[in-house]
Structure formats: structure tokens, C-alpha cells
Write a protein that holds these residues in place. Structure first.
Motif, short mmCIF file in Angstrom:
data_model
loop_
_atom_site.label_atom_id
_atom_site.label_comp_id
_atom_site.label_asym_id
_atom_site.label_seq_id
_atom_site.Cartn_x
_atom_site.Cartn_y
_atom_site.Cartn_z
N LEU A 1 0.85 -1.18 0.00
CA LEU A 1 0.00 0.00 0.00
C LEU A 1 0.90 1.24 0.00
O LEU A 1 1.53 1.57 1.00
CB LEU A 1 -0.93 -0.01 1.21
N LYS A 2 0.96 1.88 -1.15
CA LYS A 2 1.86 3.02 -1.37
C LYS A 2 1.31 4.30 -0.76
O LYS A 2 2.03 5.08 -0.15
CB LYS A 2 2.06 3.18 -2.88
N THR A 3 0.02 4.54 -0.95
CA THR A 3 -0.64 5.72 -0.37
C THR A 3 -1.97 5.29 0.20
O THR A 3 -2.59 4.34 -0.28
CB THR A 3 -0.89 6.83 -1.42
N PHE B 1 -3.62 3.61 -3.06
CA PHE B 1 -3.05 2.95 -4.23
C PHE B 1 -2.03 1.92 -3.80
O PHE B 1 -1.23 2.15 -2.89
CB PHE B 1 -2.42 3.98 -5.16
N ILE B 2 -2.08 0.78 -4.47
CA ILE B 2 -1.17 -0.33 -4.21
C ILE B 2 -0.08 -0.31 -5.27
O ILE B 2 -0.36 -0.15 -6.46
CB ILE B 2 -1.91 -1.68 -4.30
N GLN B 3 1.17 -0.49 -4.84
CA GLN B 3 2.28 -0.66 -5.77
C GLN B 3 2.48 -2.17 -5.92
O GLN B 3 2.95 -2.84 -5.01
CB GLN B 3 3.54 -0.01 -5.21
N PRO B 4 2.08 -2.74 -7.07
CA PRO B 4 2.16 -4.19 -7.27
C PRO B 4 3.62 -4.69 -7.24
O PRO B 4 4.52 -4.01 -7.72
CB PRO B 4 1.55 -4.41 -8.65
N ASP B 5 3.80 -5.88 -6.70
CA ASP B 5 5.14 -6.49 -6.65
C ASP B 5 5.67 -6.80 -8.04
O ASP B 5 6.88 -6.86 -8.23
CB ASP B 5 5.11 -7.78 -5.82
N ASP B 6 4.78 -7.02 -9.01
CA ASP B 6 5.23 -7.39 -10.35
C ASP B 6 5.66 -6.20 -11.20
O ASP B 6 6.00 -6.35 -12.37
CB ASP B 6 4.15 -8.20 -11.08
N GLY B 7 5.62 -4.98 -10.63
CA GLY B 7 6.09 -3.80 -11.35
C GLY B 7 5.05 -3.11 -12.21
O GLY B 7 5.34 -2.11 -12.85
N LYS C 1 1.60 -0.86 -13.11
CA LYS C 1 1.19 0.46 -12.63
C LYS C 1 0.44 0.33 -11.31
O LYS C 1 -0.19 -0.70 -11.05
CB LYS C 1 0.29 1.16 -13.66
N ASP C 2 0.50 1.39 -10.50
CA ASP C 2 -0.23 1.40 -9.23
C ASP C 2 -1.70 1.13 -9.48
O ASP C 2 -2.26 1.52 -10.51
CB ASP C 2 -0.08 2.76 -8.54
N ILE C 3 -2.33 0.48 -8.52
CA ILE C 3 -3.73 0.12 -8.68
C ILE C 3 -4.55 0.69 -7.51
O ILE C 3 -4.13 0.65 -6.35
CB ILE C 3 -3.91 -1.41 -8.82
N PHE C 4 -5.71 1.21 -7.84
CA PHE C 4 -6.64 1.81 -6.88
C PHE C 4 -7.22 0.75 -5.96
O PHE C 4 -7.54 -0.35 -6.40
CB PHE C 4 -7.76 2.51 -7.65
N GLY D 1 -14.45 1.18 -16.51
CA GLY D 1 -13.43 0.37 -17.15
C GLY D 1 -12.04 0.50 -16.54
O GLY D 1 -11.10 -0.10 -17.02
N LYS D 2 -11.91 1.29 -15.46
CA LYS D 2 -10.61 1.44 -14.81
C LYS D 2 -10.35 0.24 -13.91
O LYS D 2 -11.26 -0.30 -13.29
CB LYS D 2 -10.57 2.73 -13.98
N PHE D 3 -9.08 -0.14 -13.83
CA PHE D 3 -8.72 -1.28 -12.98
C PHE D 3 -8.69 -0.87 -11.51
O PHE D 3 -8.33 0.25 -11.17
CB PHE D 3 -7.36 -1.84 -13.39
N LYS D 4 -9.08 -1.83 -10.65
CA LYS D 4 -9.08 -1.59 -9.22
C LYS D 4 -8.85 -2.91 -8.50
O LYS D 4 -9.05 -3.99 -9.07
CB LYS D 4 -10.40 -0.98 -8.77
#
Length: 109
Positions: free
Chosen positions: A10-12, A21-27, A29-32, A61-64
């Protein structure tokens, strides 16, 4: 088709607004992530938490993140509908008994 569980940090987190926003381990883009995706957690998320989640899409259509959980945090199960129903039945029954006792005491004085 089963979704793959993903992991990230959890980045922010804006606790007053219930999202971050989550910073995924796989690199990727950040995800809501919204607080509603973390149902049943024993505590609210904090920046730096490791989250496990699946990826879904919102109406636009945005990823979350969906079906998210905080690593190492206990899951607290909410009472079932049946349990809630019994709580109401007992409360109403106690109210009726109290009213009957009060009416009996009033009429016999």
C-alpha cells in the motif's frame, strides 16, 4: 475462470476518504483500492501494509483491487443474517416482557 491473487504494498492511503493505491510487486502500474474491498479486516489499512488482492474493473473500465486483504491482519467475520435476526427477536421479546411487567405493576397499584 478463477482470478489470480496478486501482491503489493500500500503506497498511499487517505483514511479520511477510504482509498489509496497499491504498488504491485510485479512492477505494474499502481492500482486503486477502496476500503469496501477490504471487508472484514480487524483494522483499517495503513501505508506500507502488504496487500493480497484480485484485479477487477469499475463501471468506467478502470482497474481496481477487489477482494483485498491485509497480510498478517486477522479477518473478523460479521454476524450472519440469522444471528442478526435472533438478536432482534430477543430484543423485541425483552421489550414486550418489560412492557407487560410494567402494565401489570401499574394496574395492580
Amino acid at each position: 475462470m478463477a482470478e489470480t491473487e496478486r501482491k503489493g504494498v500500500l503506497k498511499t492511503w487517505k483514511d479520511d476518504r477510504g482509498f489509496g493505491f497499491i504498488q504491485p510487486d510485479d512492477g505494474d502500474k499502481d492500482i486503486f483500492v477502496h476500503i469496501s474491498s477490504l471487508k472484514g479486516m480487524a483494522r483499517r489499512p495503513m501505508r506500507g501494509d502488504v496487500l493480497f488482492y484480485q484485479v477487477g474493473q469499475d463501471a468506467g473500465g478502470k482497474f481496481k483491487a477487489v477482494d483485498a486483504r491485509i497480510d498478517g491482519v486477522e479477518f473478523v467475520q460479521e454476524p450472519t443474517t440469522i444471528a442478526k435476526k435472533w438478536i432482534w427477536i430477543v430484543a423485541v421479546a425483552l421489550g414486550l416482557v418489560s412492557a407487560a411487567v410494567a402494565a401489570y405493576a401499574f394496574l395492580n397499584n
